[in-house]
Design a protein around this motif. Structure first.
Motif, short mmCIF file in Angstrom:
data_model
loop_
_atom_site.label_atom_id
_atom_site.label_comp_id
_atom_site.label_asym_id
_atom_site.label_seq_id
_atom_site.Cartn_x
_atom_site.Cartn_y
_atom_site.Cartn_z
N SER A 33 -6.78 -3.69 2.73
CA SER A 33 -7.87 -4.69 2.70
C SER A 33 -9.24 -4.10 3.01
O SER A 33 -10.23 -4.82 2.89
N ALA A 51 -5.44 -1.91 6.90
CA ALA A 51 -6.79 -1.40 6.64
C ALA A 51 -6.84 -0.71 5.27
O ALA A 51 -7.83 -0.81 4.55
N ASP A 80 -11.89 -3.38 11.49
CA ASP A 80 -12.10 -3.78 12.89
C ASP A 80 -10.80 -3.88 13.68
O ASP A 80 -10.72 -3.46 14.83
N GLN A 87 -10.31 -3.70 5.78
CA GLN A 87 -10.75 -4.30 7.04
C GLN A 87 -10.47 -3.31 8.16
O GLN A 87 -9.31 -3.03 8.44
#
Ligand SMILES: N=c1c2ncn([C@@H]3O[C@H](COP(=O)(O)OP(=O)(O)OP(=O)(O)O)[C@@H](O)[C@H]3O)c2ncn1[C@@H]1O[C@H](COP(=O)(O)O)[C@@H](O)[C@H]1O
Length: 116
Positions: free
Chosen positions: A62, A59, A66, A64
């Motif tokens: 990137s 995380a 979720d 990201q």
């Protein structure tokens, strides 16, 4: 953002986990964990904690989020199963956290170190 329905979520999950202690392991994942015992539950917590660490590093790289959120949910879930297995629940943990409100971690550590 949190609200009272977040607490309802924990309480509902606690109730389901307690109910699953007497359920059929063939029909319930939680019952199967209770049936396998504390060591299996602790093994799952160890796995999920590792997955949280890896997802957090991803995380950070990137952005990201979720996958990290899902892994933390798995870790919280298995921790709640462990508490339930030992006749505890989120209630005791939330009360413990609430007691710490307003107490800085640094002040708490300094007081503890003085006692030693
Ligand atoms: N919140 C969860 C939840 N989160 C994760 N999991 C399960 O936890 C497991 C995570 O383990 P892994 O990702 O390692 O998957 P795996 O490889 O299949 O696991 P193992 O073979 O190693 O056991 C998966 O099977 C997920 O489905 C959960 N299973 C159940 N719940 C809650 O518990 C309730 C009761 O579930 P049952 O007891 O299955 O009815 C459900 O209604 C949900 O509210």
């Amino acid at each position: 953002m949190s609200n009272s329905s977040d607490l309802d979520t924990l309480q509902q999950l606690d109730a389901t986990l307690a109910q699953r202690r007497n359920a059929d392991p063939a029909e319930s994942y939680v019952a199967s964990l209770h049936h396998k015992g504390l060591n299996k539950i602790l093994e799952k917590i160890g796995e999920e904690a590792t997955e949280v660490i890896l997802a957090a590093k991803d995380a950070e790289r990137s952005r990201q989020r979720d996958e990290l959120v899902g892994e933390v949910a798995d870790l919280w879930f298995h921790s709640l199963v462990m508490l339930s297995h030992l006749d505890l629940s989120s209630t005791e943990v939330l009360a413990c956290l609430r007691q710490r409100f307003g107490l800085s971690g640094l002040a708490e550590k300094a007081a503890r170190t003085q006692q030693d």
